[in-house]
Design an enzyme around this catalytic site. Structure first.
Site, mmCIF file in Angstrom:
data_model
loop_
_atom_site.group_PDB
_atom_site.id
_atom_site.type_symbol
_atom_site.label_atom_id
_atom_site.label_comp_id
_atom_site.label_asym_id
_atom_site.label_seq_id
_atom_site.Cartn_x
_atom_site.Cartn_y
_atom_site.Cartn_z
ATOM 1 N N ASP A 340 5.574 -64.266 40.083
ATOM 2 C CA ASP A 340 3.892 -64.785 40.228
ATOM 3 C C ASP A 340 3.439 -63.997 39.307
ATOM 4 O O ASP A 340 3.000 -64.395 37.559
ATOM 5 C CB ASP A 340 3.651 -65.267 41.338
ATOM 6 C CG ASP A 340 3.853 -65.937 41.798
ATOM 7 O OD1 ASP A 340 4.955 -66.656 41.602
ATOM 8 O OD2 ASP A 340 3.207 -66.431 43.251
ATOM 9 N N ASP A 423 12.380 -75.877 45.743
ATOM 10 C CA ASP A 423 13.797 -75.962 45.103
ATOM 11 C C ASP A 423 14.635 -76.822 45.939
ATOM 12 O O ASP A 423 15.945 -76.017 46.303
ATOM 13 C CB ASP A 423 13.538 -74.257 45.008
ATOM 14 C CG ASP A 423 12.865 -73.632 44.192
ATOM 15 O OD1 ASP A 423 12.230 -74.306 43.570
ATOM 16 O OD2 ASP A 423 13.155 -72.128 44.883
ATOM 17 N N VAL A 604 14.165 -82.311 27.817
ATOM 18 C CA VAL A 604 15.891 -82.320 28.849
ATOM 19 C C VAL A 604 16.585 -82.893 27.866
ATOM 20 O O VAL A 604 16.904 -84.018 28.308
ATOM 21 C CB VAL A 604 15.577 -82.811 30.010
ATOM 22 C CG1 VAL A 604 16.550 -82.612 30.875
ATOM 23 C CG2 VAL A 604 14.234 -82.308 30.343
ATOM 24 N N ALA A 630 16.106 -88.029 28.939
ATOM 25 C CA ALA A 630 16.415 -87.740 26.875
ATOM 26 C C ALA A 630 15.263 -87.236 26.562
ATOM 27 O O ALA A 630 14.363 -86.469 26.359
ATOM 28 C CB ALA A 630 17.644 -88.144 26.519
ATOM 29 N N GLY A 632 10.860 -89.290 27.367
ATOM 30 C CA GLY A 632 9.629 -89.654 28.003
ATOM 31 C C GLY A 632 9.866 -88.696 29.000
ATOM 32 O O GLY A 632 10.160 -87.875 29.229
#
Length: 661
Positions: A340, A423, A604, A630, A632
């Protein structure tokens, strides 16, 4: 016995009348055979004959029973702390799966137990309206952030309400009662017996996930006059605790391969500003950043100095540690706290101050207190949280409601909490025998998706993870949803997924800025994450760590959304510093600006694992969890990753969306 408080003397008399069998020669009795007043005075009000340990235990139990017998709880009101014991899935002595209430035994009545009573906000509807207007351009209160004193005066419980709560705790036998400065949290020390007396629920012990734990048998209740004051009671269970959200390399995990050019390779924290376009945006030299931690910070501080020594371009700094509650000697979270702090500082280019708000354990009450300490201090403009637990557990324990109150105050004061989405993909409530999330063993579970808390709060910015691809020169060259497939858990009991957390809350209403046109029709609850940054192990970061006695050399590459969240915290602190620390909570502005300004984020893109397209955070194409877009927003990857320089320019050019300094 003068050592018995007056409140128990009446209970003792009632106990002797109601349970005479408990009061034979085995208990305290007035010694009628005392030969003189002097000997009577020396002996005290009661003489103590020789008694057995069992008899003493029975007698003390009688006192507790008699004391409670005089209290009518038939009209008491349940708080937001539900019965936790029946909801815990565990195993009996033969290994058969059962709920914990089938195997738990009563906690010893004299066992010490501390609690934190979370009080409800006052004028909640007005506060909700104010917070919305605070971030609405053109509003009369636009970005007129409150001070902690102003917040307490308008929205905290009144002193009279706090006094009523402390009086109730004191009457039940609690000691060392302390009230937080914003009057939202009241902590107190007592026993299992005082918990029963104050909240009408018993605590029971059992073994779960390799730990000896406890939980409350029924919902915590309070007298009707406290029903509108008390929100929840924290500290009544430790079966569900928070977990760090970092990831290392796993022997069976798969590499994510991007279709286009670019490779997934590791980086150092100081390389991320260049990758995410934080080149012309100055370092965060005017910003203060906080981060939540737990345990002993000695190694973390040493590792931070090693990090600075190996990165001379960064300004020197000695972080501040604020221990919230008692200081713990636990060092198990060292990798997390090193990750962190070093990522925050590398992404920010150097902050004015870095503060660790350090909890005494990973249980709900200490962490809520740590969040609250950061908010009431009102020093840090950004606070990082790389922790999380199953949202259903947080809802049941009452910590979700308590955290939301603290986070809403943060929003009112212009503080941004950056929280890791987790995760475990969409399986945060499915755990292995050690409590680690991400296990989805059955077809039914694979279709039951959930999210992490506090990531699900509508008053935080939630950060998920991607696999980052760069060119041979180290420049950004695309990213895919972080999903490294499955690996066996550390204890070998199950197989878990390593993937970015994302999905929709089951309990938190969708905030006004998450409209159906953005998150999709039919979704009425909070969707997450809001943004993503690098989290994959293969494209993760090197950190310096000495807790493993490796001499301060670079540790193995570490990833996880515990890397993504502090990365956002570092970048957002740059923007805060560049704009007078006046940006505040960014979500409403980001959700307004990004859909029509695609260049503000890195999108992405698709990727593949062993030839199969990966555009989801779930178990498989059959059980995909949440799908990535891909362009929005999506419940796997949010809007993508910030292009810091372009967002900085946009903020400067659009003061009606983001106020200029």
């Amino acid at each position: 016995m003068h050592c018995i408080p007056g409140v128990w003397k009446g209970a003792l008399k009632r106990c002797r009348k109601l349970f005479p069998r408990c009061f034979g020669v085995a208990y305290f009795k007035r010694n009628k055979k005392m030969k003189s007043k002097a000997s009577a005075a020396k002996a005290g009000e009661f003489a103590v004959p020789r008694i057995s340990t069992l008899a003493l235990a029975l007698s003390l139990a009688c006192i507790g029973m008699a004391a409670h017998a005089g209290t009518d709880t038939s009209n008491w009101v349940s708080t937001k702390t539900d019965a936790f014991l029946p909801r815990v899935q565990t195993h009996d002595s033969t290994g058969v799966a059962v709920t914990a209430d089938k195997v738990a035994v009563d906690m010893a009545q004299g066992e010490e137990k501390s609690v934190t009573v979370a009080l409800q906000l006052r004028n909640k509807a007005q506060l909700d309206s104010f917070v919305k207007e605070l971030y609405t351009p053109g509003s009369s209160v636009y970005h007129k952030f409150l001070t902690p004193a102003q917040f307490a005066a308008q929205y905290s419980p009144t002193q009279a309400q706090v006094d009523a709560v402390t009086a109730h705790l004191s009457k039940a036998g609690f000691k060392n009662i302390n009230v937080s400065s914003n009057r939202l949290l009241v902590s107190a020390d007592g026993t299992a017996a005082t918990v029963k007396q104050a909240f009408n629920t018993s605590l029971k012990r059992f073994t779960h996930e390799g730990r000896n734990v406890y939980a409350n048998e029924t919902a915590a209740q309070v007298p009707p006059e406290l029903a509108t004051i008390v929100g929840s009671v924290l500290g009544l269970q430790n079966a569900a605790i928070h977990h760090v959200t970092h990831s290392g390399l796993h022997s069976t995990q798969k590499s994510i391969v991007q279709a286009a050019a670019g490779t997934e390779t590791s980086h150092t924290p100081v390389q991320y500003p260049g990758i995410y376009g934080a080149v012309s945006t100055p370092a965060a030299s005017n910003a203060v950043v906080g981060t939540i931690s737990e345990g002993d910070m000695t190694y973390t501080l040493n590792d931070f100095q090693t990090f600075l020594s190996n990165n001379p371009s960064l300004p020197k700094l000695t972080p501040t540690v604020v221990y919230v509650g008692s200081q713990s000697s636990d060092e198990s979270g060292e990798v997390e706290w090193a990750l962190d702090s070093q990522v925050i500082y590398g992404a920010s280019g150097g902050v004015k101050q870095l503060i660790f708000y350090t909890a005494s354990s990973m249980e709900d009450a200490p962490l809520t207190a740590a969040y609250n300490a950061a908010v009431t201090a009102n020093v840090a403009s950004v606070v990082n949280v790389s922790l999380g637990e199953c949202e259903a557990s947080a809802k049941s324990s009452g910590s979700q409601a308590a955290d939301d109150a603290v986070f809403e105050q943060a929003v009112a004061q212009g503080i941004t909490f950056s929280v890791a989405s987790g995760d475990a993909g969409p399986y945060n409530c499915d755990t292995d025998s050690q409590g680690n999330p991400g296990v989805a063993n059955t077809t039914t579970k694979k279709k039951t998706y959930d999210v992490s808390e506090p990531a699900s709060s509508p008053y935080v910015t939630t950060v998920g993870g991607t696999a980052l691809f760069t060119t041979s020169a180290g420049a950004y060259n695309g990213q895919a949803v972080w999903n490294e497939g499955t690996a066996q858990t550390g204890d070998g009991s199950a197989v878990r997924i390593w993937s970015t957390g994302g999905g929709f809350s089951k309990y938190e209403t969708a905030p006004s800025w998450q409209t159906s046109s953005i998150v999709g029709t039919g979704h009425t609850t909070r969707g997450l994450p809001d943004l993503v940054f690098d989290a994959a192990s293969a494209s993760g970061t090197y950190i310096y760590i000495t807790a493993s006695n490796n001499g301060g050399t670079a540790a193995g590459v570490v990833g996880g959304t515990s890397m993504a969240a502090p990365m956002f915290a570092g970048f957002w602190s740059r923007l805060e510093s560049a704009h007078g620390n006046n940006l505040g909570f960014p979500n409403s502005a980001l959700y307004a600006a990004i859909p029509s300004n695609a260049s503000l984020v890195f999108p992405v893109t698709s990727a593949a694992v062993d030839g199969d397209a990966i555009d989801y955070n779930g178990w498989s194409t059959t059980y995909p969890g949440m799908k990535a877009n891909a362009s929005g927003w999506s419940a796997a990857t949010g809007f993508g990753s910030l292009n810091v320089d372009k967002l900085n320019a946009y903020i400067t050019a659009n003061p009606t969306v983001f106020p200029a300094k």
